[in-house]
Write an enzyme that holds these catalytic residues in place. Sequence first.
Site, PDB file in Angstrom:
ATOM      1  N   ASP A 139      -8.483 -14.926  -4.088  1.00  0.00           N
ATOM      2  CA  ASP A 139      -9.551 -13.991  -4.446  1.00  0.00           C
ATOM      3  C   ASP A 139     -10.453 -14.533  -5.543  1.00  0.00           C
ATOM      4  O   ASP A 139     -11.463 -13.915  -5.864  1.00  0.00           O
ATOM      5  CB  ASP A 139      -8.950 -12.642  -4.870  1.00  0.00           C
ATOM      6  CG  ASP A 139      -9.590 -11.480  -4.142  1.00  0.00           C
ATOM      7  OD1 ASP A 139     -10.130 -11.698  -3.041  1.00  0.00           O
ATOM      8  OD2 ASP A 139      -9.561 -10.359  -4.673  1.00  0.00           O
ATOM      9  N   ASP A 437      -0.030  -0.841  -4.398  1.00  0.00           N
ATOM     10  CA  ASP A 437       1.282  -0.901  -3.758  1.00  0.00           C
ATOM     11  C   ASP A 437       1.946   0.475  -3.767  1.00  0.00           C
ATOM     12  O   ASP A 437       2.398   0.971  -2.724  1.00  0.00           O
ATOM     13  CB  ASP A 437       2.162  -1.947  -4.441  1.00  0.00           C
ATOM     14  CG  ASP A 437       2.119  -1.869  -5.957  1.00  0.00           C
ATOM     15  OD1 ASP A 437       1.455  -0.954  -6.503  1.00  0.00           O
ATOM     16  OD2 ASP A 437       2.746  -2.721  -6.610  1.00  0.00           O
TER      17      ASP A 437
END
Length: 722
Positions: A139, A437
């Site tokens: 990223d 998450d």
Amino acid sequence: MEPQRKHSTALHTCHPCRRTIPYRIYAVFHTCGIIALMYHHVHSIVNANNTLITCLLLLSDIVLAFMWATTTSLRLNPIHRTEYPEKYAAKPEDFPKLDVFICTADPYKEPPMMVVNTALSVMAYEYPSHKISVYVSDDGGSSLTLFALMEAAKFSKHWLPFCKNNNVQDRSPEVYFSSKSHSSSDEAENLKMMYEDMKSRVEHVVESGKVETAFIACDQFSCVFDLWTDKFTRHDHPTIIMVLQHNETEMMPNLIYVSREKSKVSPHHFKAGALNTLLRVSAVMTNSPIILTLDCDMYSNNPTTPLHALCYLSDPKINFDLGFVQFPQKFQGVNKNDIYASELKRPFDINTVGFDGLMGPVHMGTGCFFNRRAFYGPPTTLILPEIETFGPNRIADKPIKAQDILALAHDVAGCNYECNTNWGSKIGFRYGSLVEDYFTGFMLHCEGWRSIFCSPTKAAFYGDSPKCLTDVIGQQIRWSVGLLEVAFSRYNPLTYGIKPLSLLMSLGYCHYAFWPFWCIPLVVYGILPQVALIHGVSVFPKASDPWFWLYIILFLGGYAQDLSDFLLEGGTYRKWWNDQRMWMVRGLSSFFFGFTEFTLKTLNLSTQGYNVTSKSNDDNEQMKRYEQEIFDFGPSSSMFLPITTVAIMNLLAFMRGLYGIFTWGEGPVLELMLASFAVVNCLPIYEAMVLRIDDGKLPKRICFLAGLLSFVLTGSGYFFLK
């Protein structure tokens, strides 16, 4: 996906923990104690001379009672599971395909060699190689990471056959060659030389900050580095997808580098956005039914880990609504007594077996095997993506290097691709919180998916833990903000989750969503009774009062149960002591500042940025202090101002209380006991304030400000204690 079975048909078993019945009985008694305490508080408010103090204590005890209830929900039905991977028997062509997602974002905080070792360790799984596809999401769009993975692809052609031919257990090259037990054969020594050469090239490139032409002149991928122009930045760059290795010979896994398109004017949704990009790219290229997500520092420690996961994912009795199999996070290099509670034993081990007895564990962000189908709606309702032919059940049968496949993969990795789609809301990893998450796992459970906790005797994965208190606190500030984003949204576990889940499961999720609320009782109990003690005023019942014993019983009972949890899950007394101390440190730093940051963000007074936790441990002095179990407070940081202030306040109260024993008669005994307990916990802070001269000591500026704040708080007590 269903295998043949050897001998017994059972690939896994589960059994309840033996502590379940005693814990249920204790929960009844502790609940009665809490009810009695609340009655005492209400009675005290009615007859109180100082309503403010009584209300603050009541608020603190309400928070403590609620958090105890959330913890207790995970103690009522804990279970342990056992898998039998040796019974899983299938022909190589019958094994399900496996896509592995590895996420990285910064080549300086997450060294490329760390990414390389993680990738090589999973490529070398004891699993049909041609069934594995490893996708690395960069990223940060770093040419340094791409170069490192190009080197890894070359080295893997030698490393993977060596591991499988010699039954190597440590399949991370760095771990294997660093161990004293590695083979000294000529083949192993030659491989070690190759690895060291690769490592030196990669580290040289990282140190110089650019990929020199000499390193890539003869490489087939050299032209890709032309993309890194002056206009290329980590926040603004085109999509880059490179197939560094593919399994056309069925001897090696696929290795694909993915850096999604970034634009400053398009939201990228941090890690959740990167994972959704990998979901789409992998759907185009391989579309494996099973997905493993890993952080770049979590290398494989057990080559049979996929077989452990398949013991559940291939079981037709449970796999219809089985969304994911979560493995615990384990950490290498943790010092003997884990002074920073880096193992996070309660959330990663103790609470997880409790969740497993309900609907299954929360998603921990790494070490998780997903059923791809789980990302596309509830078990009974398939939500197709915008390109229906790339749904979770499609068989990807085209070569991944085909031009039309690569073109489509680039298209789905574009920064505007998700506009007006279900990605991030109904499909894939969910947006709306920094803790993607936790939020994604919660939404999957609400949709009807279940999960399973799998903890083999030989740890599945090992990662790196912070070696400095600044990194520990900084990481958990981000967690705190993300958890509060969920708690104060329409997806609050207690309101949104109670219907699709259950009361106990909702309370379990609340334990994390309201984690930062621990700061409220810790601040109140860390300052208010101490100020009262300094001024000789009692805020708790005196020793002759029967209510005195209720406080003693609740305190000792709560701590005894916490210690019992720790010991029964394989912990030690010293680790437990450090864990409860770090609970206080976190409550007065990361939870406190996370709560503050979330409040400011809600009022549009602050913007929370996502900072990658450094996983590079190059400071030898810092490592030495860590190994000696000396607290390292790192550079000057205001994060330590509250805990230092509380430490000073408790020391002053303790000394005043000792003097007062001889003049007050009965006196504020509970206040003195509380201050004494806090002083013992704060010994490393006093040492860092006064006795130490190394770089890890508390900065003088923080000590001065904490002393000044303590003086102000003590002085103000004269007015509000009247």
